[in-house]
Design a protein around this motif. Structure first.
Motif, PDB file in Angstrom:
ATOM      1  N   GLY A  93       0.816  -1.212   0.000  1.00  0.00           N
ATOM      2  CA  GLY A  93       0.000   0.000   0.000  1.00  0.00           C
ATOM      3  C   GLY A  93       0.846   1.256   0.000  1.00  0.00           C
ATOM      4  N   LEU A  94       1.901   1.271   0.809  1.00  0.00           N
ATOM      5  CA  LEU A  94       2.783   2.431   0.893  1.00  0.00           C
ATOM      6  C   LEU A  94       3.455   2.702  -0.455  1.00  0.00           C
ATOM      7  CD1 LEU A  94       4.282   4.601   2.549  1.00  0.00           C
ATOM      8  CD2 LEU A  94       5.938   2.816   3.165  1.00  0.00           C
ATOM      9  N   VAL A 140       8.184   5.423  -1.609  1.00  0.00           N
ATOM     10  CA  VAL A 140       8.670   4.317  -2.435  1.00  0.00           C
ATOM     11  C   VAL A 140       9.993   3.793  -1.880  1.00  0.00           C
ATOM     12  CG1 VAL A 140       9.450   3.644  -4.744  1.00  0.00           C
ATOM     13  CG2 VAL A 140       7.454   5.136  -4.498  1.00  0.00           C
ATOM     14  N   ARG A 141      10.874   4.699  -1.519  1.00  0.00           N
ATOM     15  CA  ARG A 141      12.190   4.321  -0.989  1.00  0.00           C
ATOM     16  C   ARG A 141      12.035   3.479   0.290  1.00  0.00           C
ATOM     17  NH1 ARG A 141      14.755   9.042  -1.866  1.00  0.00           N
ATOM     18  NH2 ARG A 141      16.039   8.334  -3.568  1.00  0.00           N
ATOM     19  N   ILE A 142      11.196   3.938   1.215  1.00  0.00           N
ATOM     20  CA  ILE A 142      10.955   3.191   2.461  1.00  0.00           C
ATOM     21  C   ILE A 142      10.350   1.833   2.142  1.00  0.00           C
ATOM     22  CG2 ILE A 142       9.524   3.105   4.557  1.00  0.00           C
ATOM     23  CD1 ILE A 142       9.929   6.173   4.749  1.00  0.00           C
ATOM     24  N   ARG A 186      11.951  -1.793   3.045  1.00  0.00           N
ATOM     25  CA  ARG A 186      11.221  -2.769   3.877  1.00  0.00           C
ATOM     26  C   ARG A 186      11.076  -4.108   3.167  1.00  0.00           C
ATOM     27  NH1 ARG A 186       6.064   0.428   6.587  1.00  0.00           N
ATOM     28  NH2 ARG A 186       7.293   1.720   8.020  1.00  0.00           N
ATOM     29  N   LEU A 187      10.648  -4.071   1.917  1.00  0.00           N
ATOM     30  CA  LEU A 187      10.404  -5.316   1.200  1.00  0.00           C
ATOM     31  C   LEU A 187      11.694  -6.076   0.912  1.00  0.00           C
ATOM     32  CD1 LEU A 187       7.491  -4.382  -1.225  1.00  0.00           C
ATOM     33  CD2 LEU A 187       7.379  -5.594   0.955  1.00  0.00           C
ATOM     34  N   GLU A 188      12.766  -5.358   0.645  1.00  0.00           N
ATOM     35  CA  GLU A 188      14.060  -6.027   0.456  1.00  0.00           C
ATOM     36  C   GLU A 188      14.446  -6.788   1.730  1.00  0.00           C
ATOM     37  OE1 GLU A 188      16.228  -6.470  -2.017  1.00  0.00           O
ATOM     38  OE2 GLU A 188      15.338  -5.204  -3.553  1.00  0.00           O
ATOM     39  N   ASP A 246      18.497   8.960  -8.253  1.00  0.00           N
ATOM     40  CA  ASP A 246      19.072   7.936  -7.365  1.00  0.00           C
ATOM     41  C   ASP A 246      18.007   7.050  -6.713  1.00  0.00           C
ATOM     42  OD1 ASP A 246      18.014   9.838  -5.642  1.00  0.00           O
ATOM     43  OD2 ASP A 246      19.720   9.799  -4.267  1.00  0.00           O
ATOM     44  N   MET A 247      16.808   7.001  -7.298  1.00  0.00           N
ATOM     45  CA  MET A 247      15.746   6.142  -6.768  1.00  0.00           C
ATOM     46  C   MET A 247      16.227   4.698  -6.766  1.00  0.00           C
ATOM     47  SD  MET A 247      12.746   5.512  -5.542  1.00  0.00           S
ATOM     48  CE  MET A 247      11.906   7.057  -5.686  1.00  0.00           C
TER      49      MET A 247
END
Length: 185
Positions: free
Chosen positions: A87-88, A105-107, A111-113, A163-164
């Motif tokens: 969702g984020l 997106v970065r957070i 998290r998912l990584e 740098d995304m």
């Protein structure tokens, strides 16, 4: 349908601020599901209708920001965290006009990584060893990756900083293993 959705958005957002103690509306799992699946799909289809008012659209956008910030501040664990984070990431990818979209997106990617390494065994099995949770988790992990790849392949890519971060090869390999595990089940 658009008029009914307009009424529902205005009523729900006005009646359920993000700082509420109403866990029936603001459990992190449901917040992640709302902004990661049902809301973007329904509102994307209805936004073009004249029956969907500017007031409802502005309330919806305000609520997207509230959802993203809520999901950052109220993360859970295990398969819930995957659904919340999907969702984020969706908030950031689908609404790049927000100042904090790239941060969301970065957070989410970070998290998912971490979670794909913690929750998915090297053979592709989810740590909870349940077929239902395997598919629940796989959906969240796959949707986030698919949405990221799709947005980054469009001109919307320019909405994000150079740098995304992107999803790693390890993440992609674990996703492939999760699908193979499901196939063999």
């Amino acid at each position: 349908y658009a008029k009914d959705l307009d009424d529902q958005v205005r009523t729900w957002v006005a009646g359920h601020p993000a700082d509420t103690e109403d866990l029936s509306a603001w459990r992190s799992l449901e917040a992640g599901i709302r902004v990661g699946s049902s809301w973007p799909a329904a509102l994307g289809a209805m936004k073009a209708s004249r029956s969907f008012t500017d007031q409802a659209w502005l309330l919806f956008l305000r609520s997207i920001r509230e959802h993203a910030e809520y999901l950052i501040a109220n993360k859970r664990s295990n398969n819930w965290l995957l659904k919340e984070t999907n969702g984020l990431i969706t908030c950031g990818l689908y609404f790049p006009e927000f100042r904090d979209a790239a941060k969301w997106v970065r957070i989410g990617i970070e998290r998912l990584e971490n979670e794909v390494r913690a929750q998915v065994h090297p053979d592709g099995a989810h740590i909870e060893y349940s077929t239902g949770y395997h598919f629940f988790s796989n959906e969240s992990l796959s949707l986030s990756l698919d949405r990221f790849d799709r947005v980054m392949a469009t001109p919307y890519r320019e909405s994000f900083p150079e740098d995304m971060p992107a999803f790693s090869d390890t993440y992609r390999e674990r996703m492939e293993l999760m699908w193979e595990h499901a196939m063999y089940m």
